[in-house]
Design an enzyme around this catalytic site. Sequence first.
Site, PDB file in Angstrom:
ATOM      1  CE  LYS A 197      16.064  -9.708   5.961  1.00 23.96           C
ATOM      2  NZ  LYS A 197      16.179 -11.135   6.070  1.00 23.96           N
ATOM      3  CB  CYS A 251      10.712 -12.357   5.852  1.00 25.31           C
ATOM      4  SG  CYS A 251      11.000 -13.328   7.333  1.00 25.31           S
TER       5      CYS A 251
HETATM    6  N1  SAJ Z   1       6.768 -18.239  -2.799  1.00 24.89           N
HETATM    7  C1  SAJ Z   1       6.057 -18.293  -3.998  1.00 24.89           C
HETATM    8  N2  SAJ Z   1       6.731 -18.623  -5.149  1.00 24.89           N
HETATM    9  C2  SAJ Z   1       8.064 -18.926  -5.138  1.00 24.89           C
HETATM   10  C3  SAJ Z   1       8.773 -18.854  -3.920  1.00 24.89           C
HETATM   11  C4  SAJ Z   1       8.107 -18.522  -2.759  1.00 24.89           C
HETATM   12  O1  SAJ Z   1       4.846 -18.035  -4.038  1.00 24.89           O
HETATM   13  O2  SAJ Z   1       8.582 -19.242  -6.224  1.00 24.89           O
HETATM   14  C5  SAJ Z   1       6.065 -17.875  -1.545  1.00 24.89           C
HETATM   15  C6  SAJ Z   1       6.071 -18.978  -0.478  1.00 24.89           C
HETATM   16  O3  SAJ Z   1       5.043 -19.903  -0.689  1.00 24.89           O
HETATM   17  C7  SAJ Z   1       5.879 -18.170   0.782  1.00 24.89           C
HETATM   18  C8  SAJ Z   1       6.610 -16.848   0.480  1.00 24.89           C
HETATM   19  O4  SAJ Z   1       6.756 -16.804  -0.928  1.00 24.89           O
HETATM   20  O5  SAJ Z   1       4.508 -17.881   1.018  1.00 24.89           O
HETATM   21  C9  SAJ Z   1       7.970 -16.698   1.145  1.00 24.89           C
HETATM   22  O6  SAJ Z   1       8.685 -17.920   1.150  1.00 24.89           O
HETATM   23  P1  SAJ Z   1      10.247 -18.031   0.895  1.00 24.89           P
HETATM   24  O7  SAJ Z   1      10.610 -19.452   1.013  1.00 24.89           O
HETATM   25  O8  SAJ Z   1      10.605 -17.358  -0.388  1.00 24.89           O
HETATM   26  O9  SAJ Z   1      10.930 -17.149   2.031  1.00 24.89           O
HETATM   27  P2  SAJ Z   1      10.808 -17.026   3.650  1.00 24.89           P
HETATM   28  O10 SAJ Z   1       9.797 -15.964   3.940  1.00 24.89           O
HETATM   29  O11 SAJ Z   1      10.630 -18.335   4.305  1.00 24.89           O
HETATM   30  O12 SAJ Z   1      12.299 -16.494   3.998  1.00 24.89           O
HETATM   31  C10 SAJ Z   1      12.797 -15.305   3.362  1.00 24.89           C
HETATM   32  C11 SAJ Z   1      14.195 -15.605   2.763  1.00 24.89           C
HETATM   33  N3  SAJ Z   1      14.566 -14.508   1.888  1.00 24.89           N
HETATM   34  C12 SAJ Z   1      15.001 -14.706   0.605  1.00 24.89           C
HETATM   35  O13 SAJ Z   1      15.048 -15.809   0.096  1.00 24.89           O
HETATM   36  C13 SAJ Z   1      15.450 -13.511  -0.165  1.00 24.89           C
HETATM   37  C14 SAJ Z   1      15.211 -15.801   3.892  1.00 24.89           C
HETATM   38  O14 SAJ Z   1      16.522 -15.958   3.362  1.00 24.89           O
HETATM   39  C15 SAJ Z   1      15.183 -14.594   4.843  1.00 24.89           C
HETATM   40  O15 SAJ Z   1      16.122 -14.737   5.903  1.00 24.89           O
HETATM   41  C16 SAJ Z   1      13.788 -14.524   5.437  1.00 24.89           C
HETATM   42  O16 SAJ Z   1      12.868 -14.278   4.346  1.00 24.89           O
HETATM   43  C17 SAJ Z   1      13.759 -13.385   6.454  1.00 24.89           C
HETATM   44  O17 SAJ Z   1      13.726 -13.691   7.645  1.00 24.89           O
HETATM   45  O18 SAJ Z   1      13.846 -12.211   6.051  1.00 24.89           O
END
Ligand code: SAJ
Length: 400
Positions: A197, A251
């Site tokens: 995870k 996360c």
């Molecule tokens: N982000 C970027 N560039 C990108 C993608 C995301 O800057 O190309 C940023 C977003 O703006 C945000 C952060 O990253 O600030 C996180 O966003 P996210 O959409 O990647 O993820 P979370 O935090 O909403 O959810 C993640 C997910 N993990 C993965 O995709 C590996 C989700 O599946 C998990 O269940 C969740 O964390 C968790 O609860 O752990």
Amino acid sequence: MGLGYIGLPTAAIFAENGKHVHGVDLSPKIVAAVSSGRVPFVEPDLGDYVARAVANGTLTASTEPVPADTYIIAVPTPFHDDHSADQSYIEAAARAVAKHLTGNELLILESTSPPGTTQRMADVVAEERPDLADAGVRFAHCPERVLPGKIMIELVNNDRIVGGITPEASEETRELYRTFCKGEILVTNAITAELAKLAENSFRDVNIAFANELSIISDRLGIDVWELIELANHHPRVNILQPGPGVGGHCIAVDPWFIVAAAPQQARLIRTAREVNDSKPHYLMERIRAASQGIGTPTVAMLGLAFKPNIDDLRESPALQIVREYAESNPSSRILAVEPHVSELPTTLAELSNVRLTPVDEALEAADVVVVLVDHDVFRAVPFDRVADKAIVDSKGLWR
Ligand code: SAJ
């Protein structure tokens, strides 16, 4: 145990699929909301599931645990100042459950946790209930992996990992999650499930850090990073993510630290990625300062406060950090914070006299400097012509 972003959807989906679920939360407000069939936060479709389950009598809630066959622990794991995990909520939940055990229950930890936490949970129960030493209480980890905003879809469709302290615990947990999970349910041991995870979220963090570093390098070399990434991604084995103002949410900005804490000497790349992403808000603040230079008392429109596009969630948002720190260190600037998904500013901003929540049109009209912090669809719809005569700091590449 825990009726938050993970616990409540999990409770609702089990109830939907024929289980009798009793949800437990320390907050009387959350318990009151759930008991009356309401969801205390925004998540598409969840409201329907909860309302149905409460109306059917398959979902009830209280602030104290009750006797049950299976306990699922979905409580927060924040981190301390030194980045080590705060496991106190998990421990407290395990102790609260221990009182009710008769010796034949299954305890499942869903909370994202450092390696060894499921075993630690078993140790806490053993401490509390030495009388059950020879009984058959089973322990397993089944980490959640759902994306906020798509929880009810991903809960059902994503594959799951199950790691039992014993093979029996794994099997039993797998059977239970089959009740609603249409994805594959993969079985391993508890510590591997815990690290898997953390590795998933670190994978994303490291890749976002790579994109963020490329954006800083590109600024220095006068290159458009968005074009650069688009071109590189035409390679069949390259898939660079998108840069932005930093990494937010509960996360991805947290979990990698648990790996660093578990193996500080070895986790060099993972630590550096965290540092790169955490430094991005400061880099952007410098760029906003540079863009405002020469304007006596600049009016700065800051577009977006949420931690990612098209949601209202401000938790650990780098955009929020940028607006607050910029406003504090530039008291002569007038800051028009634009966040169409909220109706009032969070307290950290509301207490600053130079920050005002402003509708997008008004902010664009009045601004000398326009800063893009979140790529909400409403901002994407703004044509470049409307901002062409402003100084622009665009962290999401809206107006390339
Ligand atoms: N982000 C970027 N560039 C990108 C993608 C995301 O800057 O190309 C940023 C977003 O703006 C945000 C952060 O990253 O600030 C996180 O966003 P996210 O959409 O990647 O993820 P979370 O935090 O909403 O959810 C993640 C997910 N993990 C993965 O995709 C590996 C989700 O599946 C998990 O269940 C969740 O964390 C968790 O609860 O752990």
